[in-house]
Design an enzyme around this catalytic site. Sequence first.
Site, PDB file in Angstrom:
ATOM      1  N   GLY A 192       0.821  -1.200   0.000  1.00 58.53           N
ATOM      2  CA  GLY A 192       0.000   0.000   0.000  1.00 58.53           C
ATOM      3  C   GLY A 192       0.855   1.250   0.000  1.00 58.53           C
TER       4      GLY A 192
ATOM      5  N   GLN B 115       2.520  10.248   1.783  1.00 56.30           N
ATOM      6  CA  GLN B 115       3.891   9.705   1.794  1.00 56.30           C
ATOM      7  C   GLN B 115       4.748  10.303   0.689  1.00 56.30           C
ATOM      8  OE1 GLN B 115       2.593   5.342   2.180  1.00 56.30           O
ATOM      9  NE2 GLN B 115       4.578   5.358   3.202  1.00 56.30           N
TER      10      GLN B 115
ATOM     11  N   CYS C 170       7.403   0.104   6.784  1.00 51.43           N
ATOM     12  CA  CYS C 170       6.824   1.215   6.042  1.00 51.43           C
ATOM     13  C   CYS C 170       7.870   1.843   5.120  1.00 51.43           C
ATOM     14  CB  CYS C 170       6.331   2.265   7.043  1.00 51.43           C
ATOM     15  SG  CYS C 170       5.528   3.683   6.307  1.00 51.43           S
ATOM     16  N   LEU C 171       7.417   2.235   3.926  1.00 50.12           N
ATOM     17  CA  LEU C 171       8.314   2.918   2.986  1.00 50.12           C
ATOM     18  C   LEU C 171       8.933   4.170   3.611  1.00 50.12           C
ATOM     19  CD1 LEU C 171       6.030   2.793  -0.185  1.00 50.12           C
ATOM     20  CD2 LEU C 171       8.225   1.614   0.062  1.00 50.12           C
TER      21      LEU C 171
ATOM     22  N   HIS D  11      -3.184   0.882   8.333  1.00 53.40           N
ATOM     23  CA  HIS D  11      -1.858   1.504   8.239  1.00 53.40           C
ATOM     24  C   HIS D  11      -1.910   2.715   7.293  1.00 53.40           C
ATOM     25  CE1 HIS D  11       2.713   1.023   7.847  1.00 53.40           C
ATOM     26  NE2 HIS D  11       2.425   1.873   6.882  1.00 53.40           N
ATOM     27  N   GLU D  12      -2.593   2.543   6.149  1.00 54.38           N
ATOM     28  CA  GLU D  12      -2.662   3.626   5.157  1.00 54.38           C
ATOM     29  C   GLU D  12      -3.537   4.783   5.635  1.00 54.38           C
ATOM     30  OE1 GLU D  12      -0.527   3.614   3.081  1.00 54.38           O
ATOM     31  OE2 GLU D  12      -0.006   1.503   2.970  1.00 54.38           O
TER      32      GLU D  12
ATOM     33  N   HIS E  35      -1.779   7.126   7.777  1.00 53.80           N
ATOM     34  CA  HIS E  35      -0.971   8.130   7.062  1.00 53.80           C
ATOM     35  C   HIS E  35      -1.799   9.373   6.748  1.00 53.80           C
ATOM     36  CE1 HIS E  35       2.882   6.218   6.428  1.00 53.80           C
ATOM     37  NE2 HIS E  35       2.349   5.134   5.901  1.00 53.80           N
TER      38      HIS E  35
END
Lengths: 176, 170
Positions: free
Chosen positions: A47, A52, A97-98, A139-140, A143
């Site tokens: 995702g 981000q 996470c990225l 999680h998304e 953000h």
Amino acid sequence: MAILEILKIPDARLKQISEPVERFDDALHAFVADLEDTRQVGPAAVGIAAPQVGHFQRVVILDCSQTHKPVPNHGHLILVNPEIIHWDGFELGREGCLSVPDYTGNVIRAARIKLVAQDLQGHSHEYEMIDYEARALQHEVDHLDGLLFLDRVVSRRADLFQRKVYQKGGNKKKKA
Amino acid sequence: MNNWKMVTLIGEDQPGIVARTTDALYQNGLALGETSMMRLGGNFSMMMMVSGEGDLNAVLAPVAEELNLRVHVDVIAGRLHQHVAPNIQIRVMGADQPGIVAKVTGALAVSGFNILELESDVAGTAQDPVYIMTIQGVSEKAAEELQQAVDALGEEGVDVTVSAIETLFA
């Protein structure tokens, strides 16, 4: 096609709350295409959320169809203005996470969720997600609200026996 | 290289151990890497990767004396950013009895399982102690295979549950 720069901690912009999308126009479509290209490069992420890449709109891409072990999933999703409307159960799971290179941690998430989200045309849809996909979505959405999984990491000692798993092991034992 | 050392400190638990110890390191130009610190049975234990120049025993001696800590320093070949993600979690719970850890980890070792992290605790009461252990590690074998390996131990009253960890990367 454009690869966008991923914001990484300790970039304060990751704490910014994103704004709802109001116009489902060409600019939105173009941005989502770039966001998808960005998700695809580098380490395979299930995702990505618009903030981000420093774009503070409530847009998320999710795709849990390519996991190491198959999990229940809805395939590739573009979720605009996603809103979780129901939570149920909880599970502990490990997340990375990225935006947080070289770190993973345990996070408690709802095991089952319902959400409503719009597609790129602005049509509303309702989804029910469980387990891994539900975790990824939470999680998304975090953000979009300026939260990272780091804000929810639990102590390594604060492990929880998942009732489901525990019973499975217990039953197996009795049969043996 | 960063000249990493592994510093182990233990002593009776009291407030200020971490603050005083790490301040002594900081004031002497030393830096911390990965650390693990925990209270175990009324003792506080610290394991710290420390980098920098100087005699760590000398740096820590005043604090160790004041707080009654024992210090041990090893030169290590370690580096940062060597994380390995666990793909298996094992939970063990049962009536406390000698050999739980040895038997379970023995069966896992034979299966090629590599432990990254192990924490155990004794819960319950003094009369009926319960041993609780969680292990995270890496295995090339599937969770089901490891489960069979530990089930074959046939330990009475001990539940061992092996589950796969799929780390979410998003």
